[in-house]
Design a protein around this motif. Structure first.
Motif, PDB file in Angstrom:
ATOM      1  N   ASP A   1     -54.960 -14.755  18.016  1.00 34.49           N
ATOM      2  CA  ASP A   1     -54.515 -16.069  18.231  1.00 34.49           C
ATOM      3  C   ASP A   1     -56.049 -16.768  18.198  1.00 34.49           C
ATOM      4  N   ALA A   2     -57.443 -16.441  17.834  1.00 34.43           N
ATOM      5  CA  ALA A   2     -58.260 -16.801  18.514  1.00 34.43           C
ATOM      6  C   ALA A   2     -58.530 -17.726  17.031  1.00 34.43           C
ATOM      7  N   PHE A   3     -59.569 -18.848  17.102  1.00 29.36           N
ATOM      8  CA  PHE A   3     -59.628 -19.522  15.952  1.00 29.36           C
ATOM      9  C   PHE A   3     -61.327 -19.758  15.741  1.00 29.36           C
ATOM     10  N   ILE A   4     -61.765 -19.673  14.541  1.00 30.91           N
ATOM     11  CA  ILE A   4     -62.940 -19.134  14.608  1.00 30.91           C
ATOM     12  C   ILE A   4     -64.046 -19.828  12.958  1.00 30.91           C
ATOM     13  N   GLY A   5     -64.749 -20.868  13.313  1.00 34.99           N
ATOM     14  CA  GLY A   5     -64.976 -22.112  12.631  1.00 34.99           C
ATOM     15  C   GLY A   5     -65.817 -22.038  11.181  1.00 34.99           C
TER      16      GLY A   5
ATOM     17  N   VAL B   1     -64.836 -13.215  21.228  1.00 32.54           N
ATOM     18  CA  VAL B   1     -64.127 -14.101  21.634  1.00 32.54           C
ATOM     19  C   VAL B   1     -62.380 -13.999  22.381  1.00 32.54           C
ATOM     20  N   ARG B   2     -61.886 -14.498  23.635  1.00 37.61           N
ATOM     21  CA  ARG B   2     -60.579 -13.463  24.352  1.00 37.61           C
ATOM     22  C   ARG B   2     -59.969 -14.364  23.014  1.00 37.61           C
ATOM     23  N   ARG B   3     -58.214 -13.650  23.689  1.00 38.95           N
ATOM     24  CA  ARG B   3     -57.670 -14.971  23.510  1.00 38.95           C
ATOM     25  C   ARG B   3     -57.648 -16.156  23.428  1.00 38.95           C
ATOM     26  N   GLY B   4     -56.737 -16.606  22.137  1.00 41.81           N
ATOM     27  CA  GLY B   4     -56.750 -18.170  22.289  1.00 41.81           C
ATOM     28  C   GLY B   4     -57.822 -19.019  21.673  1.00 41.81           C
TER      29      GLY B   4
ATOM     30  N   ARG C   1     -63.258 -27.475  25.993  1.00 38.10           N
ATOM     31  CA  ARG C   1     -61.717 -27.727  26.969  1.00 38.10           C
ATOM     32  C   ARG C   1     -60.881 -26.278  27.371  1.00 38.10           C
ATOM     33  N   VAL C   2     -60.369 -25.891  28.017  1.00 38.05           N
ATOM     34  CA  VAL C   2     -59.930 -24.398  28.473  1.00 38.05           C
ATOM     35  C   VAL C   2     -58.617 -25.023  28.133  1.00 38.05           C
ATOM     36  N   LEU C   3     -57.332 -25.047  27.519  1.00 31.88           N
ATOM     37  CA  LEU C   3     -55.628 -25.339  27.172  1.00 31.88           C
ATOM     38  C   LEU C   3     -55.239 -24.116  28.535  1.00 31.88           C
TER      39      LEU C   3
ATOM     40  N   GLU D   1     -61.230 -17.294  27.226  1.00 32.06           N
ATOM     41  CA  GLU D   1     -59.505 -17.343  26.815  1.00 32.06           C
ATOM     42  C   GLU D   1     -58.676 -18.790  26.717  1.00 32.06           C
ATOM     43  N   ARG D   2     -58.943 -19.681  25.256  1.00 31.27           N
ATOM     44  CA  ARG D   2     -57.860 -20.161  25.314  1.00 31.27           C
ATOM     45  C   ARG D   2     -59.008 -21.715  25.432  1.00 31.27           C
ATOM     46  N   ALA D   3     -60.350 -21.039  25.204  1.00 30.29           N
ATOM     47  CA  ALA D   3     -61.016 -22.155  25.298  1.00 30.29           C
ATOM     48  C   ALA D   3     -61.567 -22.977  23.968  1.00 30.29           C
ATOM     49  N   VAL D   4     -61.645 -24.095  23.919  1.00 27.78           N
ATOM     50  CA  VAL D   4     -62.467 -24.918  23.203  1.00 27.78           C
ATOM     51  C   VAL D   4     -63.273 -25.054  22.636  1.00 27.78           C
ATOM     52  N   ALA D   5     -64.538 -24.111  22.209  1.00 24.81           N
ATOM     53  CA  ALA D   5     -66.545 -24.049  22.374  1.00 24.81           C
ATOM     54  C   ALA D   5     -66.596 -24.696  21.275  1.00 24.81           C
TER      55      ALA D   5
END
Length: 280
Positions: free
Chosen positions: A180-184, A195-198, A256-258, A229-233
């Motif tokens: 569930d990660a997103f790499i820009g 890169v951890r989950r989410g 932010r961390v979701l 995990e779940r971070a927006v970085a």
């Protein structure tokens, strides 16, 4: 990161370890060695074995035998000519032929020994030997999955993303991008970084095993080379003093961390990143 587990047992033939010990003497003329190595890499290609995986305790467990089999394949396979359409190749490694349930767009290249799970989508991109791309993942245009890089389920590797290869030494942890990660776009994740989950990584960020990762709200430093995990970085920089002056050194900033169970859709992610002048 942990690279071993007392409970882990490689599914590959233990004979690979014996071949590794006498690797200096192995040539393509050794038919028995070639048979054993090809069988091992075939198992990696099929997803029956993999170079590394995340254990139940969160550590990354490396299958050294799998890496040894890949490295030995360069010893036991001769150089051969091959073709794909009008393209001519001269290499030891054939191209992958198993794509059950995978959408492979023209221009996508995958080497034998990489596993692509059903439901994955490969735009014109490159996946190297030992790579693992799990179900539901999109490898977008000009993205690269380096040798032995491990990519989880439902990951989005945007255009031009580069996941570095980590093949040697055999016990080295490869790049790991979890579910569930997103790499820009145009991000680089190399040197066994994780890169951890989410987690969501904004466009153009560079993550290495030694990259400092900071919380934008508290200044707290996370583990180096890991997006939590779940971070927006996003990629950032931090001023550091040297004898020659003060210079901005690259780092990663967690905006932010979701919350557990909270999921960013693409529009919401764009909103968070746009607040900080970063695109996805």
């Amino acid at each position: 990161m942990s690279t071993s587990s007392s409970s882990f047992v490689s599914p590959l033939d233990p004979g690979i370890d014996e071949l590794w010990e006498r690797r200096a003497d192995i040539t393509p003329d050794d038919a028995d060695a070639r048979k054993a190595v090809v069988a091992a890499v075939d198992a990696i290609d099929a997803g029956e074995a993999r170079v590394a995986q995340v254990a139940a305790d969160g550590s990354v467990v490396v299958d050294e035998r799998a890496k040894r089999a890949i490295l030995l394949s360069f010893k036991v396979l001769p150089m051969v000519e091959s073709a794909a359409g009008g393209f001519q190749y001269h290499d030891r490694m054939p191209l992958k032929t198993r794509f059950d349930g995978v959408r492979v767009v023209p221009g996508a290249i995958v080497r034998w020994g990489a596993h692509i799970a059903p439901g994955a989508v490969l735009m014109p991109s490159y996946t190297n030997i030992g790579g693992y791309v799990d179900a539901g993942t999109l490898v977008d245009t000009w993205a690269t999955v380096g040798s032995c890089a491990q990519v989880g389920r439902n990951v989005h590797l945007s255009g031009g993303v580069g996941l570095g290869g980590v093949l040697e030494p055999p016990n080295a942890v490869p790049v790991v991008v979890e579910d569930d990660a997103f790499i820009g776009s145009r991000c680089m994740v190399v040197e066994g970084a994780r890169v951890r989950r989410g987690a969501k990584l904004g466009a153009g960020a560079i993550l290495t095993s030694s990259t400092h990762v900071f919380d934008a709200n508290t200044g707290e430093e996370y583990a180096r080379g890991e997006i939590p995990e779940r971070a927006v970085a996003v990629g950032s920089s931090k001023i550091k003093s040297f004898p020659g002056g003060e210079f901005a050194m690259p780092c990663i900033l967690v905006l932010r961390v979701l919350a557990e169970g909270e999921i960013h859709d693409k529009l919401a992610l764009n909103d968070v990143l746009r607040e900080h002048g970063v695109s996805a």
